[in-house]
Design a protein around this motif. Structure first.
Motif, PDB file in Angstrom:
ATOM      1  N   ASN A 181       0.831  -1.207   0.000  1.00 13.76           N
ATOM      2  CA  ASN A 181       0.000   0.000   0.000  1.00 13.76           C
ATOM      3  C   ASN A 181       0.870   1.264   0.000  1.00 13.76           C
ATOM      4  N   LYS A 182       1.935   1.268   0.773  1.00 11.42           N
ATOM      5  CA  LYS A 182       2.843   2.428   0.805  1.00 11.42           C
ATOM      6  C   LYS A 182       3.515   2.615  -0.557  1.00 11.42           C
ATOM      7  N   ARG A 184       2.397   1.625  -3.439  1.00  9.41           N
ATOM      8  CA  ARG A 184       1.350   2.010  -4.411  1.00  9.41           C
ATOM      9  C   ARG A 184       1.045   3.493  -4.297  1.00  9.41           C
ATOM     10  N   LYS A 185       0.964   4.020  -3.077  1.00  9.11           N
ATOM     11  CA  LYS A 185       0.679   5.430  -2.867  1.00  9.11           C
ATOM     12  C   LYS A 185       1.850   6.299  -3.326  1.00  9.11           C
ATOM     13  N   ARG A 186       3.056   5.803  -3.130  1.00 12.99           N
ATOM     14  CA  ARG A 186       4.234   6.573  -3.514  1.00 12.99           C
ATOM     15  C   ARG A 186       4.314   6.731  -5.027  1.00 12.99           C
TER      16      ARG A 186
END
Length: 188
Positions: A181-182, A184-186
């Motif tokens: 998730n981190k 993907r957000k980055r």
């Protein structure tokens, strides 16, 4: 009562396991996990086949839980809870639904909770199915593989280490989801 219902399904063998796993995805109070273990204990050579049946049925039942939640969940929640609580819960599920469904599909928490809530809170059916495939696959095939490799001794291993193993695996799944998730957000 739990034993009586399990025995009823056990009479139908592999089809009983299919039925129990299917119903577990949206209504049954009894997880198929216990029946899978019982059947694998009786026939360790078929443990991976039992895992496949339980996994397939569970995945096929997930959209039914989702639709039940979508059609019936909100009206029931709105009668039982104040509107502001429903709004907060919807926001929380939108934010953390991925982790909830992924971890919930793997843990001993009844799977129907996550399929129905996914529908109630308008979670993505595609994501529900993806995370259900990963989480349910890990759960059913972990048990099937243990019985396949260790035979009846797997029951001793499960009795002694099941909680620790499931918690450890759930923690690894949670950490993996967090990292994914981190990243993907980055890159988004």
């Amino acid at each position: 009562m739990l034993d009586q219902i399990t025995q009823l399904f056990m009479q139908y063998g592999i089809w009983g396991l299919f039925g129990m796993a299917f119903l577990d995805s949206f209504i049954s109070p009894i997880p198929p996990f216990f029946m899978q273990i019982a059947m694998s204990l009786l026939d360790p050579g078929s443990a991976l086949r039992f895992a496949t049946v339980a996994f397939t049925a569970s995945i096929l039942g997930a959209p039914i839980g989702f639709l039940l939640g979508k059609w019936l969940g909100k009206p029931i929640l709105q009668k039982l809870l104040p509107e502001k609580w429903v709004v907060v819960a919807t926001e929380k599920f939108a934010k953390n639904g991925d982790a909830a469904v992924l971890i919930g599909a793997f843990t001993p928490i009844p799977f129907k909770v996550f399929t129905v809530l996914s529908g109630v809170f308008n979670y993505s059916l595609t994501k529900l199915m993806l995370f259900a495939i990963v989480g349910r696959g890990l759960k059913f095939f972990l048990i099937g593989t243990l019985f396949h490799l260790y035979g009846k001794h797997a029951k001793v291993l499960l009795d002694e280490y099941l909680e620790v193993t499931l918690l450890g695996a759930a923690a690894l799944v949670a950490i993996g989801w967090f990292i994914w998730n981190k990243r993907r957000k980055r890159y988004a």
